[in-house]
Design a protein around this motif. Structure first.
Motif, PDB file in Angstrom:
ATOM      1  N   LEU A   1       0.987  -1.210   0.252  1.00 36.96           N
ATOM      2  CA  LEU A   1      -0.023  -0.005  -0.165  1.00 36.96           C
ATOM      3  C   LEU A   1       1.002   1.161   0.013  1.00 36.96           C
ATOM      4  O   LEU A   1       0.280   2.226  -0.372  1.00 36.96           O
TER       5      LEU A   1
ATOM      6  N   PRO B   1      -4.480  -9.535  -3.973  1.00 36.92           N
ATOM      7  CA  PRO B   1      -5.130 -10.441  -2.898  1.00 36.92           C
ATOM      8  C   PRO B   1      -4.162 -11.642  -2.510  1.00 36.92           C
ATOM      9  O   PRO B   1      -4.375 -12.416  -1.609  1.00 36.92           O
TER      10      PRO B   1
ATOM     11  N   ILE C   1      -4.402  -8.670   3.977  1.00 36.67           N
ATOM     12  CA  ILE C   1      -4.060  -8.092   5.128  1.00 36.67           C
ATOM     13  C   ILE C   1      -5.444  -7.788   5.822  1.00 36.67           C
ATOM     14  O   ILE C   1      -6.498  -7.585   5.247  1.00 36.67           O
TER      15      ILE C   1
ATOM     16  N   PHE D   1      -6.765  -5.386   8.503  1.00 34.12           N
ATOM     17  CA  PHE D   1      -6.734  -4.089   9.169  1.00 34.12           C
ATOM     18  C   PHE D   1      -7.037  -4.099  10.702  1.00 34.12           C
ATOM     19  O   PHE D   1      -7.614  -4.638  11.064  1.00 34.12           O
TER      20      PHE D   1
ATOM     21  N   ASN E   1      -8.636  -1.728  11.756  1.00 40.95           N
ATOM     22  CA  ASN E   1      -9.887  -1.154  12.093  1.00 40.95           C
ATOM     23  C   ASN E   1     -11.078  -1.620  11.153  1.00 40.95           C
ATOM     24  O   ASN E   1     -11.902  -1.119  10.809  1.00 40.95           O
TER      25      ASN E   1
ATOM     26  N   SER F   1     -11.975  -2.229   8.372  1.00 38.58           N
ATOM     27  CA  SER F   1     -12.271  -1.819   7.125  1.00 38.58           C
ATOM     28  C   SER F   1     -13.397  -2.626   6.350  1.00 38.58           C
ATOM     29  O   SER F   1     -13.288  -2.986   5.236  1.00 38.58           O
ATOM     30  N   LEU F   2     -14.462  -2.462   7.090  1.00 38.71           N
ATOM     31  CA  LEU F   2     -15.685  -3.403   6.301  1.00 38.71           C
ATOM     32  C   LEU F   2     -16.486  -2.264   5.587  1.00 38.71           C
ATOM     33  O   LEU F   2     -16.320  -1.075   5.969  1.00 38.71           O
ATOM     34  N   LEU F   3     -17.075  -2.706   4.710  1.00 37.93           N
ATOM     35  CA  LEU F   3     -18.033  -1.819   3.902  1.00 37.93           C
ATOM     36  C   LEU F   3     -19.143  -1.945   4.496  1.00 37.93           C
ATOM     37  O   LEU F   3     -19.890  -2.678   4.541  1.00 37.93           O
ATOM     38  N   PRO F   4     -19.614  -0.721   5.203  1.00 34.80           N
ATOM     39  CA  PRO F   4     -20.718  -0.765   6.464  1.00 34.80           C
ATOM     40  C   PRO F   4     -22.104  -0.871   5.390  1.00 34.80           C
ATOM     41  O   PRO F   4     -23.397  -1.070   6.066  1.00 34.80           O
ATOM     42  N   TRP F   5     -22.231  -0.588   4.148  1.00 36.13           N
ATOM     43  CA  TRP F   5     -23.456  -0.714   3.320  1.00 36.13           C
ATOM     44  C   TRP F   5     -23.785  -2.320   2.828  1.00 36.13           C
ATOM     45  O   TRP F   5     -24.817  -2.350   2.339  1.00 36.13           O
TER      46      TRP F   5
ATOM     47  N   LEU G   1     -17.985  -9.688  -2.057  1.00 37.08           N
ATOM     48  CA  LEU G   1     -17.202  -8.744  -2.904  1.00 37.08           C
ATOM     49  C   LEU G   1     -15.720  -9.034  -3.072  1.00 37.08           C
ATOM     50  O   LEU G   1     -15.478  -8.891  -4.261  1.00 37.08           O
ATOM     51  N   ALA G   2     -15.153  -9.641  -2.065  1.00 35.12           N
ATOM     52  CA  ALA G   2     -13.913 -10.178  -2.254  1.00 35.12           C
ATOM     53  C   ALA G   2     -13.686 -11.200  -3.201  1.00 35.12           C
ATOM     54  O   ALA G   2     -12.755 -11.361  -4.112  1.00 35.12           O
TER      55      ALA G   2
ATOM     56  N   ARG H   1     -25.646  -6.230   8.983  1.00 37.83           N
ATOM     57  CA  ARG H   1     -24.737  -5.269   8.711  1.00 37.83           C
ATOM     58  C   ARG H   1     -23.517  -5.276   9.468  1.00 37.83           C
ATOM     59  O   ARG H   1     -23.969  -5.215  10.907  1.00 37.83           O
TER      60      ARG H   1
ATOM     61  N   GLU I   1     -24.271  -3.720  12.936  1.00 37.45           N
ATOM     62  CA  GLU I   1     -25.113  -4.488  13.840  1.00 37.45           C
ATOM     63  C   GLU I   1     -24.099  -5.419  14.757  1.00 37.45           C
ATOM     64  O   GLU I   1     -24.793  -6.135  15.414  1.00 37.45           O
TER      65      GLU I   1
ATOM     66  N   ARG J   1     -13.185 -12.224   5.397  1.00 33.49           N
ATOM     67  CA  ARG J   1     -13.013 -11.721   4.123  1.00 33.49           C
ATOM     68  C   ARG J   1     -11.601 -11.743   3.499  1.00 33.49           C
ATOM     69  O   ARG J   1     -11.223 -12.316   2.417  1.00 33.49           O
TER      70      ARG J   1
END
Lengths: 283, 542
Positions: free
Chosen positions: A58, A78, A82, A84, A86, A88-92, A101-102, A135, A138, A151
């Motif tokens: 990165l 990929p 890695i 992370f 924090n 780094s999830l996609l909240p939506w 997605l991955a 999500r 939650e 992931r």
């Protein structure tokens, strides 16, 4: 001799313009063997995350190279999964959606049914079954990091990079997840580099512990092999003399290098003006 | 089981309230379901009852203050008068609906309706006569009363005037004498000056006293008893109803579409028989021409629709459609451009001067510019394919899509585009670095990066921008319609202002409330949309 799975070769990283440049990492060298679990331990602010970004690709090295199986790392991918700090999830996206997605991106040739099965397998692996359609908002902190792990693992990376993955969690959740990571690693061995600031965690999980000296100009210091038998049981480990000795050794070393760094820093301290308090009491 | 079902329903309802932003009603629902009655009742009292009482107080204050301010269009209407004006506007709309149906009725339905309306008309006429008589009676009584009230004042006034006149003559004579004395040298000039000054002062005083009495009389005249106004209003309403019913009768009988068609057909038939019996070439020609003319007229009449006058609800529909068109135009421009701005600093730098300069421009200026520009595109609006197409659509066709609508919508778009654009750019540029790192590790391409990471992550801010845009658009539209006389609520307000009937002022205030309430609901819709795409809290989906 086989090529090391991951190698950092004389890497320097710094920031700022020329003249007033701050070196974060200086002359960092590390070789990680295939399927080895290496823990890098360091104080906060010593450039641990920079080192991890370097390994992930990165962030580029100013000088020197990072190599994976002999090939120079220039960008993230990929194959170096890695995790992370924090999450780094996609909240939506739901739990399932985040993993999917991955998977969709890394294995585009998979059929829909295969992909579903693959995603579900990794969700089950991190014990998130039943929360597929929740999500990230939650989920609890521990569950979020599990999801992040699922992931990362679902990409089937050759090398797993763990960037202080457990430091944001409470002690109980943390122990739980340590066990989980070790279990998964033992089931399906691969090269792991973990960054941590917890000596116990490093001793419990790693094959080898490498110390990162305090920054600026941080570099990798002494390396401690951990020869404790696996599986390691945290309940009995506390009474294991070998464990205690290693833990004390690493801790002492860390404290020493920290003091050394502090002393070094003191040398450049500016001298204070000599002031004498004036006595204002009535004459 | 039933218990949990009820619980589920309750929490579903609470969530719905939360998502739609009507959180005030939360304690009401909880109270209904018997949850902590004391606490919830307290909440209801504090956050629902108190505001309602406050609003009622404001209405009370309005009722008290309004009639005290007299304007050239009459007194400021009270809430009750505004409400009445709204009801009248609504009645006008209903009457238009009735006439429209009447116009299209045919056959036995029409016959039945005619008898019904005739019956109604007879009843109303009788009622109206009665009301008229009563109103006249009350008015006559009031006139008498007023005359009686004025008579003593008038007498007083006349007496005062006569006395003043006498005094004035006496003073003038004295002054004249004094002047002679000065000429003869038996009095000083100073004395004469003083006498003239005193005379002027006395005249002024006399005039003021007269004026006071006159004002008093005027006041009595201009304040007829309340009963007069009331009976007069009742009679006016009845007379209006009578007029409406006779109009209806007209649309059922002579003005009815089927009647008009059959009339035209009969004429055609007559012309046809004439054609058959005609012998000379010129007679044949003229008969044939009138046959064709009759046929054409019958066909045209059959197509005709009732020529509605624009009522308030029609104007509301048209304004809503216009604002929707403008808003969609703004969104279609703002979102892609905003995304480009957010992604690329150079694009942002290029657009910043344009945004900064055009954002503060007044909607009025845009309206004038678009009026000129759009006008040039449609030299012949009647037959332009765009308007022909819109005219043929259901719902939208009857709104009368014309160049005025297009330039109003353009003005709305021009003013609404900025908040959406700026917010989208902000949303895209402030995307979480961690999310971008995920995209980098996954090696997502440009399009997947855009649609899977960037857009979903910036959607809450995009919708926040769109919400502001819609609010701005609605405000701008009403002003634009008022200024350009393009049909819609703005024009309704403007027409009322120009028309100056006794209800106009109340109608304007009623329209003001309609505009406000619609704006409020538009905002609420946007809040719901915004909350359904935001992911910060769990309450995203209902």
């Amino acid at each position: 001799m086989a090529l090391p799975a991951l190698e950092i070769d004389k890497v320097d990283v710094g920031f700022g313009p020329e003249g007033s440049r701050t070196e974060v990492l200086k002359d960092v060298r590390l070789k990680v063997e295939a399927n080895e679990f290496v823990a890098i331990i360091g104080f906060s602010g010593s450039g641990k995350s920079t080192l991890m970004n370097l390994l992930a690709g990165l962030q580029p090295a100013d000088c020197g190279e990072v190599r994976m199986n002999g090939q120079v790392v220039t960008e993230p991918g990929p194959e170096r999964g890695i995790l992370f700090q924090n999450y780094s999830l996609l909240p939506w996206l739901s739990v399932f959606g985040n993993v999917e997605l991955a998977v969709r991106q890394v294995f585009p040739e998979m059929t829909k049914a295969d992909r579903r099965a693959h995603v579900q397998r990794y969700i089950d692996m991190v014990s998130l079954s039943g929360s597929e359609w929740k999500r990230p908002g939650e989920l609890s902190g521990g569950m979020r990091q599990r999801l992040s792990l699922a992931r990362t693992l679902s990409m089937r990376p050759e090398v797993l990079l763990l960037d202080e993955p457990l430091s944001a969690l409470d002690a109980l959740t943390r122990a739980n997840l340590q066990d989980e990571i070790i279990r998964i690693w033992e089931e399906d061995k691969r090269t792991v580099v973990m960054i941590t600031n917890d000596v116990d965690e490093a001793v419990l999980m790693a094959d080898r512990i490498v110390a990162l000296t305090p920054g600026p100009e941080a570099t990798l210091g002494e390396s401690f092999p951990v020869t404790l038998d696996r599986p390691r049981d945290r309940t009995t480990l506390n009474f294991n003399p070998q464990f205690k000795e290693l833990r004390n050794k690493v801790t002492r070393y860390m404290v020493d290098i920290n003091q050394e760094a502090k002393m070094l820093r003191k040398a450049v301290d500016v001298s204070l003006p000599e002031l004498t308090p004036y006595d204002f009491t009535a004459v | 089981m039933a218990e949990s079902k009820l619980e589920k329903f309750k929490y579903g309802l609470l969530k719905l309230i939360d998502v739609s932003g009507f959180k005030v009603f939360d304690p009401v629902v909880r109270l209904v379901f018997g949850e902590e009655p004391r606490k919830q009742a307290g909440e209801v009292l504090k956050f629902l009852v108190t505001p309602v009482v406050f609003v009622l107080l404001c209405l009370g204050l309005w009722t008290v203050i309004a009639p005290r301010h007299k304007t050239k269009s009459g007194e400021v209407p009270t809430p009750v008068e505004v409400w009445d004006a709204g009801m009248i506007a609504n009645t006008l709309n209903e009457r238009e609906n009735e006439k429209e149906t009447d116009f299209a009725l045919s056959g036995s339905q029409r016959e039945a309706e005619i008898t019904l309306v005739q019956q109604l008309l007879a009843e109303k006429k009788k009622q109206s006569e009665q009301l008229k008589a009563e109103a006249e009676k009350v008015a006559a009584a009031a006139t008498e009363e007023t005359a009686a009230a004025i008579a003593p004042v008038q007498k007083q006034y006349d007496e005062l005037k006569a006395a003043n006149k006498g005094a004035k003559t006496t003073r003038s004579g004295e002054i004249k004498k004094l002047a002679e004395a000065v000429a003869a040298g038996s009095a000083t000039a100073e004395k004469l000056l003083q006498a003239i000054r005193d005379d002027n002062l006395a005249s002024d005083e006399a005039r003021d006293a007269e004026k006071e009495l006159k004002d008093h009389m005027d006041e009595i005249r201009s304040n007829p008893p309340k009963a007069v106004k009331k009976t007069q209003l009742a009679y006016d309403a009845a007379a209006n109803e009578v007029q409406h019913l006779s109009k209806r009768l007209d649309y059922l009988q002579k003005g009815n579409r089927s009647q008009k068609v059959s009339q035209a057909e009969q004429k055609t038939l007559a012309a046809m028989s004439k054609l058959e019996s005609a012998t000379t070439s010129s007679a044949i020609l003229s008969a044939a021409k009138s046959v064709v003319q009759g046929e054409e007229k019958a066909a045209r009449t059959a197509e005709q629709s009732y020529p509605r006058t624009a009522t308030i609800w029609f104007q509301v529909r048209r304004s809503l459609f216009t604002v929707f068109v403008g808003f969609v135009m703004a969104a279609v421009i703002a979102i892609p451009v905003g995304i480009m701005c957010g992604l690329n600093k150079v694009v942002m730098a290029c657009l910043t001067p344009i945004i900064s300069i055009f954002k503060p421009v007044s909607p009025v200026v845009w309206l004038l510019i678009f009026q000129i520009v759009v006008g040039a595109f449609f030299p012949d609006p009647e037959s332009h394919p765009l308007f022909v197409f819109f005219g043929s659509l259901p719902w939208i066709g009857e709104l009368g899509v014309n160049p005025a609508l297009v330039f109003s919508a353009c003005t709305v778009a021009m003013c609404a585009v900025w908040p959406a654009l700026v917010n989208t750019a902000l949303g895209v540029s402030s995307i979480d670095k961690d999310h971008m790192n995920v995209a980098r590790v996954l090696k997502l391409g440009l399009w997947s990066r855009l649609f899977k990471i960037i857009i979903p992550s910036s959607l809450p801010l995009v919708f926040a921008g769109l919400r502001i845009s819609l609010g701005v658009g609605w405000m701008v539209l009403i002003a634009a319609e008022a200024l350009s006389s393009s049909d819609g609520l703005g024009k309704y307000v403007w027409d009322e202002y120009q028309n100056g009937s006794s209800h106009s002022f109340a109608n304007i205030i009623f329209a003001c409330f309609v505009v406000g309430i619609i704006g409020f609901f538009l905002d609420r819709i946007m809040i719901v949309l915004q909350r359904s795409v935001s992911f910060d809290d769990g309450a995203a989906v209902v």
